[in-house]
Design a protein around this motif. Structure first.
Motif, PDB file in Angstrom:
ATOM      1  N   ALA A  96    -104.914  28.020   1.304  1.00 21.44           N
ATOM      2  CA  ALA A  96    -106.466  27.759   1.542  1.00 21.44           C
ATOM      3  C   ALA A  96    -106.552  27.782   2.997  1.00 21.44           C
ATOM      4  CB  ALA A  96    -106.594  26.419   1.036  1.00 21.44           C
ATOM      5  N   PRO A  97    -107.930  28.000   3.354  1.00 25.27           N
ATOM      6  CA  PRO A  97    -108.073  27.889   4.755  1.00 25.27           C
ATOM      7  C   PRO A  97    -107.844  26.659   5.603  1.00 25.27           C
ATOM      8  CG  PRO A  97    -109.959  28.626   3.426  1.00 25.27           C
ATOM      9  CD  PRO A  97    -108.964  28.261   2.610  1.00 25.27           C
ATOM     10  N   PRO A  98    -107.266  26.691   6.663  1.00 26.31           N
ATOM     11  CA  PRO A  98    -106.971  25.647   7.568  1.00 26.31           C
ATOM     12  C   PRO A  98    -107.879  24.511   7.603  1.00 26.31           C
ATOM     13  CG  PRO A  98    -106.855  27.517   8.920  1.00 26.31           C
ATOM     14  CD  PRO A  98    -107.234  27.924   7.429  1.00 26.31           C
ATOM     15  N   LEU A  99    -107.812  23.344   7.730  1.00 22.88           N
ATOM     16  CA  LEU A  99    -108.423  22.304   8.270  1.00 22.88           C
ATOM     17  C   LEU A  99    -108.545  22.405   9.631  1.00 22.88           C
ATOM     18  CD1 LEU A  99    -107.196  19.268   6.062  1.00 22.88           C
ATOM     19  CD2 LEU A  99    -109.376  20.691   5.762  1.00 22.88           C
ATOM     20  N   LEU A 100    -109.769  21.890  10.204  1.00 23.35           N
ATOM     21  CA  LEU A 100    -109.749  21.804  11.828  1.00 23.35           C
ATOM     22  C   LEU A 100    -108.438  21.340  12.430  1.00 23.35           C
ATOM     23  CD1 LEU A 100    -111.558  22.455  14.428  1.00 23.35           C
ATOM     24  CD2 LEU A 100    -112.812  20.471  14.150  1.00 23.35           C
ATOM     25  N   GLY A 101    -107.841  21.933  13.379  1.00 24.95           N
ATOM     26  CA  GLY A 101    -106.829  21.422  14.243  1.00 24.95           C
ATOM     27  C   GLY A 101    -105.643  21.372  13.236  1.00 24.95           C
ATOM     28  N   GLN A 102    -105.393  21.957  11.933  1.00 22.88           N
ATOM     29  CA  GLN A 102    -104.242  21.618  11.235  1.00 22.88           C
ATOM     30  C   GLN A 102    -102.685  22.316  11.691  1.00 22.88           C
ATOM     31  OE1 GLN A 102    -105.094  22.948   7.099  1.00 22.88           O
ATOM     32  NE2 GLN A 102    -102.917  23.178   6.514  1.00 22.88           N
ATOM     33  N   HIS A 103    -103.123  23.288  12.523  1.00 20.45           N
ATOM     34  CA  HIS A 103    -101.990  24.223  13.155  1.00 20.45           C
ATOM     35  C   HIS A 103    -102.039  24.057  14.615  1.00 20.45           C
ATOM     36  CE1 HIS A 103    -102.936  26.478   9.262  1.00 20.45           C
ATOM     37  NE2 HIS A 103    -101.540  25.923   9.180  1.00 20.45           N
ATOM     38  N   ASN A 104    -102.541  22.823  15.467  1.00 17.28           N
ATOM     39  CA  ASN A 104    -102.628  22.458  16.576  1.00 17.28           C
ATOM     40  C   ASN A 104    -101.164  22.572  17.347  1.00 17.28           C
ATOM     41  OD1 ASN A 104    -105.154  22.832  16.938  1.00 17.28           O
ATOM     42  ND2 ASN A 104    -105.552  20.446  17.126  1.00 17.28           N
ATOM     43  N   VAL A 105    -100.155  21.773  16.615  1.00 13.77           N
ATOM     44  CA  VAL A 105     -98.594  21.577  16.987  1.00 13.77           C
ATOM     45  C   VAL A 105     -98.244  22.962  17.178  1.00 13.77           C
ATOM     46  CG1 VAL A 105     -96.631  20.453  16.523  1.00 13.77           C
ATOM     47  CG2 VAL A 105     -98.853  19.169  16.067  1.00 13.77           C
ATOM     48  N   GLU A 106     -98.144  23.788  15.984  1.00 12.94           N
ATOM     49  CA  GLU A 106     -97.546  24.982  16.161  1.00 12.94           C
ATOM     50  C   GLU A 106     -98.128  26.035  17.154  1.00 12.94           C
ATOM     51  OE1 GLU A 106     -98.883  23.307  13.203  1.00 12.94           O
ATOM     52  OE2 GLU A 106     -97.543  23.779  11.536  1.00 12.94           O
ATOM     53  N   ILE A 107     -99.361  26.271  17.128  1.00 13.98           N
ATOM     54  CA  ILE A 107    -100.038  26.875  18.207  1.00 13.98           C
ATOM     55  C   ILE A 107     -99.767  26.578  19.332  1.00 13.98           C
ATOM     56  CG2 ILE A 107    -102.246  28.093  18.751  1.00 13.98           C
ATOM     57  CD1 ILE A 107    -102.987  27.993  15.811  1.00 13.98           C
ATOM     58  N   LEU A 108    -100.010  25.198  19.582  1.00 12.40           N
ATOM     59  CA  LEU A 108    -100.027  25.215  21.132  1.00 12.40           C
ATOM     60  C   LEU A 108     -98.473  25.034  21.533  1.00 12.40           C
ATOM     61  CD1 LEU A 108    -102.637  22.372  21.311  1.00 12.40           C
ATOM     62  CD2 LEU A 108    -103.010  24.497  22.371  1.00 12.40           C
ATOM     63  N   GLY A 109     -97.752  24.736  20.479  1.00 13.12           N
ATOM     64  CA  GLY A 109     -96.456  24.628  20.834  1.00 13.12           C
ATOM     65  C   GLY A 109     -95.635  26.013  21.192  1.00 13.12           C
ATOM     66  N   GLU A 110     -96.137  27.127  20.566  1.00 11.27           N
ATOM     67  CA  GLU A 110     -95.860  28.438  20.903  1.00 11.27           C
ATOM     68  C   GLU A 110     -96.537  28.923  22.292  1.00 11.27           C
ATOM     69  OE1 GLU A 110     -97.066  31.240  17.944  1.00 11.27           O
ATOM     70  OE2 GLU A 110     -95.969  30.299  16.367  1.00 11.27           O
ATOM     71  N   LEU A 111     -97.549  28.183  22.962  1.00 10.49           N
ATOM     72  CA  LEU A 111     -98.225  28.266  24.166  1.00 10.49           C
ATOM     73  C   LEU A 111     -97.433  27.711  25.119  1.00 10.49           C
ATOM     74  CD1 LEU A 111    -101.711  28.595  23.011  1.00 10.49           C
ATOM     75  CD2 LEU A 111    -100.517  30.705  23.445  1.00 10.49           C
ATOM     76  N   GLY A 112     -96.359  26.958  24.671  1.00 14.05           N
ATOM     77  CA  GLY A 112     -95.437  26.155  25.893  1.00 14.05           C
ATOM     78  C   GLY A 112     -96.083  24.650  25.910  1.00 14.05           C
ATOM     79  N   TYR A 113     -97.017  24.195  25.223  1.00 17.39           N
ATOM     80  CA  TYR A 113     -97.268  22.634  25.628  1.00 17.39           C
ATOM     81  C   TYR A 113     -96.197  21.987  24.868  1.00 17.39           C
ATOM     82  CZ  TYR A 113    -101.817  24.325  26.949  1.00 17.39           C
ATOM     83  OH  TYR A 113    -102.963  24.657  27.505  1.00 17.39           O
TER      84      TYR A 113
END
Length: 195
Positions: free
Chosen positions: A164-181
Motif C-alpha cells: 500500500a502507499p506509505p503513511l506520512l513518515g513511514q520510511h523516515n528511518v530508512e531514508i534518513l539513515g541512507e542519507l547519513g543521519y
C-alpha cells in the motif's frame, strides 16, 4: 499504454480518500485568441473544450451552421469582439447536456473535448473498470480499499503493486539513515517535531 490510465496514477493517493468535487475556476476568455475554448459547465459537471481551429465544425455541432458566415462570429477577431454573447450561447448548449453528451457530440464533430472528472467519476469510469485498473489492498490507515493500479502494463514483465502507499513518515528511518543521519539525529528531529 492507455493514456487514461496515467491520469489517476498522478493523483492516486488522493483517490483513496472520500473527496468532494470543487468547481474549476471561471475561465477568462475575453483575451483568448482561440475562443471558444475553456472549461464549461454542463448538466452533471464540467467539460474542457478546445475548438481551435475548427470554428465551422463548432458552429455545426451547436446546431448553428449560420454562425460560420455570421459577421459576429466568422473570424477570430469577431468572436473575440462578441465573446460574451458567444460564451452565453455555448454555455446554454452545454448546460442542456451531460458531460458524456458534450464529449460524444464534440468527438463526432472532430473537436477536442474531455470531461472534468471528479474522484467519483474516476471510480465509475467504464474504461478503467474494463482494464481492471483499480487494485484492492489493505492499507494501514483506511483498511481494505482500492488504489490506482500501475499506469502501464508491459506484457513480458507485468507490473504489480506489492504494498500500500506509505503513511506520512513511514520510511523516515530508512531514508534518513541512507542519507547519513544517525539514530541520535532521528531522536532529536522527532523530539523537535521535524519528523
Amino acid at each position: 499504454i492507455s493514456s487514461i490510465d496515467r491520469g489517476p496514477a498522478i493523483v492516486g493517493h488522493q483517490l483513496m480518500w472520500e473527496g468532494k468535487p470543487v468547481p474549476p475556476p471561471k475561465l477568462q476568455t475575453t483575451a483568448n485568441p482561440y475562443l471558444p475554448a475553456g472549461i464549461y459547465p454542463c448538466k452533471d459537471g464540467y467539460v474542457c473544450w478546445f475548438t481551435v481551429p475548427q470554428w465551422g465544425r463548432t458552429a455545426k455541432m451547436l446546431g448553428r451552421p449560420d454562425f460560420i458566415t455570421d459577421p459576429r462570429y466568422a473570424t477570430v477577431e469577431a468572436r473575440l469582439k462578441n465573446s460574451q454573447e458567444l460564451q452565453a450561447i455555448i454555455s446554454a448548449w452545454m448546460l442542456e447536456r451531460t458531460k458524456e453528451e458534450c464529449w460524444a457530440a464534440s468527438v463526432a464533430a472532430g473537436l477536442i473535448c474531455a470531461p472534468c472528472n471528479t474522484v467519483a467519476d474516476l471510480w465509475q469510469d467504464r474504461h478503467l473498470k474494463e482494464r481492471d485498473y483499480w487494485v484492492q489492498m489493505d492499507h494501514p490507515a483506511v483498511g481494505n480499499t482500492f488504489v490506482p493500479g500501475p499506469p502501464f502494463r508491459p506484457t513480458k514483465t507485468p507490473a504489480r503493486l506489492r504494498r500500500a502507499p506509505p503513511l506520512l513518515g513511514q520510511h523516515n528511518v530508512e531514508i534518513l539513515g541512507e542519507l547519513g543521519y544517525s539514530n541520535q539525529n532521528l531522536v532529536i528531529m522527532r523530539e523537535a517535531g521535524a519528523i
